[in-house]
Design an enzyme around this catalytic site. Structure first.
Site, PDB file in Angstrom:
ATOM      1  N   LYS A 245      34.958 -62.599 -55.862  1.00 13.85           N
ATOM      2  CA  LYS A 245      36.373 -62.442 -56.170  1.00 13.85           C
ATOM      3  C   LYS A 245      36.637 -61.058 -56.746  1.00 13.85           C
ATOM      4  CE  LYS A 245      37.225 -67.266 -57.640  1.00 13.85           C
ATOM      5  NZ  LYS A 245      38.360 -67.640 -56.793  1.00 13.85           N
ATOM      6  N   ARG A 319      35.488 -77.659 -52.741  1.00 10.40           N
ATOM      7  CA  ARG A 319      35.518 -78.782 -51.796  1.00 10.40           C
ATOM      8  C   ARG A 319      34.114 -79.209 -51.398  1.00 10.40           C
ATOM      9  NH1 ARG A 319      39.169 -75.372 -47.896  1.00 10.40           N
ATOM     10  NH2 ARG A 319      39.634 -74.556 -49.973  1.00 10.40           N
TER      11      ARG A 319
END
Length: 466
Positions: A245, A319
């Protein structure tokens, strides 16, 4: 003058002051019921019950005898919540008895906001107990339940607000263990490479790059009644992995375990209230770090359910860990399965920070959740599990793609991905929460925040037939 806790109500007693909550539409009629001296004083202050206005009424010697808070117009009250709590720190530190004309749900909202306005957090030390205004147990309010709700919210906020250096997978485990011990729940933990041996490969793949071992927390409470399973994303810090990120996006990643914090808060509400359920809480607790052992873009992983997943972005790790936990949960055929996660930025683009989208195929459950959301002032919005987007998560090289290209419908495709790990026919709802208050608001200081837990607490008894 201090209470035992800023999150509890005080007993009535000597020195209690009156606190009047007055709406614009009721201002003139309220004023007519007051003494001439109070009417004169209120007129001199210019108080007109505008939202957040405060008038302090003195006795003849100049001491405080009462306070009056403006509750604004119906439009004001529709636009925001917990308005009484927004005035708590502006009042002199005294004990107050509330006088109001509120309906029961509105009274519960304002009293909860008052309790939550007592929250403060200081990293590295116990939160200071502020010398702030107290509220006497209000007539007509379910104060025991309100204090349970407030305590659970505080627990969730503290977990989210704790910096990642002080709250990794091990510390999250300790917090869950302390909660389990407090309520007599059982908890087992699967660590490190044992995740592979116990067929939890996705949790292992996400957490293996960190020197803070990944783990699955499995808490159980209650022996009879319907089976309720809560699954919460416990990514204690998310660097993005090898798809690192940028710094601006990494700054709030201590909150990436907000799903875990929220289901633990909900579990605390349920256990403190004593629901007749078989409660299970599953938390994959990991840190998504960068090292030579990190999973790579293009890797194909095999899940507990046997479905293969192409990792097209290591920053779509939530997820993955949830997939194994959901598959495990479904092996016991729960009567209701709830998943909560700080999962996608797409949800924030669609609905902003205040509203948590949820996904379910159960229309009755959705209707109850939306009704509870409005009643509890816990904003939710149902989003579609649109079957036309299924092909977006099917890459061809594997059964599933963890990060479809194009960036469109990101929250929906994430929910569709998770649904693939839930057994058909299971009553399932997934919440894509933010878990953070970006700027101060009444009863909600900047920082960690629970979303959806109070609405679930209100809706689930009907859903489960309790």
């Amino acid at each position: 003058m201090t209470a035992a806790s800023p999150y509890s109500f005080a007993p009535d007693g000597h020195g209690t002051k009156e606190l009047h909550l007055v709406a614009v539409e009721n201002f003139e009629s309220w004023l007519e019921t007051q003494s001439r001296r109070v009417r004169t004083w209120i007129g001199a202050t210019g108080f007109a019950a505008k939202l957040g206005d405060i008038a302090l009424v003195p006795d003849p010697d100049g001491g405080l005898v009462s306070a009056v808070i403006g509750h604004g117009t119906a439009r004001d009250r529709q636009r925001d919540r917990f308005l009484l709590g927004g005035c708590r720190r502006a009042l002199p530190a005294a004990r107050y008895k509330l006088h109001h004309a509120l309906a029961p749900d509105a009274l519960a909202e304002e009293c909860l906001g008052w309790l939550l306005a007592g929250y403060s957090f200081r990293a590295g030390a116990p939160s200071p107990r502020p010398d702030i205004a107290e509220l006497v147990v209000p007539d007509g309010a379910d104060t025991a339940q309100l204090q349970i709700l407030a305590a659970a919210e505080v627990f969730t906020r503290d977990l989210i607000n704790t910096p990642a250096a002080a709250l990794g997978p091990e510390e999250l485990e300790s917090a869950a263990m302390a909660l389990a011990t407090r309520f007599g729940a059982d908890m087992s933990v699967t660590y490190g490479d044992d995740l592979l041996y116990q067929n939890l490969p996705l949790i292992h793949a996400v957490g293996r790059a960190s020197d803070r071992a990944p783990r699955l927390l499995d808490m159980r409470w209650g022996q009879t009644g319907p089976k309720l399973t809560l699954v919460g994303k416990g990514v204690c810090f998310d660097t993005g992995g090898l798809n690192l990120k940028p710094g601006a996006s990494m700054g709030l990643m201590k909150k990436d375990m907000g799903g875990a914090a929220t289901v633990l808060g909900l579990a605390q509400m349920i256990m403190a209230t004593g629901w007749p359920v078989q409660l299970r809480v599953l938390i994959p607790a990991v840190e998504n770090a960068v090292s030579g052992s990190a999973m790579r873009p293009g890797d194909v992983l095999t899940s507990r359910k046997g479905l293969t997943i192409e990792v097209n972005n290591t920053d779509a790790e939530g997820r993955l860990v949830l997939a194994d936990a959901l598959a495990l949960a479904c092996e016991e055929q729960p009567d209701a399965l709830i998943c909560m996660a700080t999962l996608t930025g797409a949800a924030r683009v669609a609905l902003g920070p205040d509203i948590a989208p949820f996904y379910t195929h159960d229309d009755g459950f959705a209707q109850r959740l939306m009704a509870a959301s409005a009643r509890m002032r816990d904003p939710l919005w149902q989003m579609p599990l649109y079957p036309g987007y299924q092909t977006m998560i099917e890459p061809g090289i594997a059964d599933l793609d963890n990060a479809p290209s194009g960036g469109m419908a990101g929250s929906i495709t994430a929910a569709l991905f998770l649904e693939r790990f839930v057994t058909d026919g299971t009553r399932f709802a997934h919440f894509d929460i933010y878990g953070y208050q970006p700027k101060p608001a009444p009863g909600r200081p900047k920082g960690g925040a629970a979303q959806g837990a109070r609405a679930l607490f209100a809706a689930l008894p009907d859903v489960l037939g309790l």
